[in-house]
Design a protein around this motif. Sequence first.
Motif, PDB file in Angstrom:
ATOM      1  N   ILE A  10      60.260  67.230  94.503  1.00  0.00           N
ATOM      2  CA  ILE A  10      59.239  68.268  94.657  1.00  0.00           C
ATOM      3  C   ILE A  10      58.979  68.512  96.138  1.00  0.00           C
ATOM      4  N   VAL A  12      56.560  70.788  98.661  1.00  0.00           N
ATOM      5  CA  VAL A  12      55.304  71.536  98.605  1.00  0.00           C
ATOM      6  C   VAL A  12      55.093  72.268  99.919  1.00  0.00           C
ATOM      7  N   LEU A  72      50.571  66.650  90.169  1.00  0.00           N
ATOM      8  CA  LEU A  72      51.405  66.186  91.282  1.00  0.00           C
ATOM      9  C   LEU A  72      51.609  64.670  91.227  1.00  0.00           C
ATOM     10  N   TYR A  85      46.637  68.353  98.693  1.00  0.00           N
ATOM     11  CA  TYR A  85      47.058  69.632  98.117  1.00  0.00           C
ATOM     12  C   TYR A  85      45.965  70.219  97.223  1.00  0.00           C
ATOM     13  N   SER A  89      44.160  73.828  97.779  1.00  0.00           N
ATOM     14  CA  SER A  89      44.099  74.815  96.701  1.00  0.00           C
ATOM     15  C   SER A  89      42.658  75.255  96.458  1.00  0.00           C
ATOM     16  N   ILE A  95      49.690  77.710  97.358  1.00  0.00           N
ATOM     17  CA  ILE A  95      50.607  76.568  97.388  1.00  0.00           C
ATOM     18  C   ILE A  95      51.860  76.909  96.598  1.00  0.00           C
ATOM     19  N   LEU A  97      55.306  75.223  95.091  1.00  0.00           N
ATOM     20  CA  LEU A  97      55.993  73.988  94.728  1.00  0.00           C
ATOM     21  C   LEU A  97      57.421  74.345  94.341  1.00  0.00           C
ATOM     22  N   ASP A 118      52.728  71.239 105.067  1.00  0.00           N
ATOM     23  CA  ASP A 118      52.514  70.330 103.945  1.00  0.00           C
ATOM     24  C   ASP A 118      51.662  69.168 104.411  1.00  0.00           C
TER      25      ASP A 118
END
Length: 160
Positions: A10, A12, A72, A85, A89, A95, A97, A118
Amino acid sequence: MTTAESERPIVVGIFRDRALAEQAIDELRHAGFRDDQIRLTGQGATAGGLLETLKSKFSGQGTTDGHLYDDLVSLGVPEEEAHYYQRESEVGHTIVLVQSYGHQQEARNILHHYGAYDASTGLAHMEQIIPLRGEQLQAHKQPVEVGEIRLRKKLITEEQ
């Protein structure tokens, strides 16, 4: 970037400008990332994408922006980063991903090219060097004609 970050599938990216996030998503698609590998969260984001796909694979549940932290963490993002994160948000940042097995650096480069930051670069992103500019007055003398005076000599004689 740590080894754990490079192995995590992942990637971000946090954007202050939603339009830039959408441009980054277009570039990710152009680079070969599929829609089910990309997720946009934040104000005005639509449902669907990466987190729903991953959640359905692992637990059969959907996700919402309000549960970004839990989602997450369940995907292997460290708790401290997930909190970061979630806060980003909540303050209205967009954001993105990206699920990027084997292509994490490519995804990260695309996101950063469009202004994303990030958890690892967040503080560095906030600390910018801004050059200070000033003015310095330097006085110079220069003769300038501002008018004229007429002098006359008048001789007056008196007897005494």
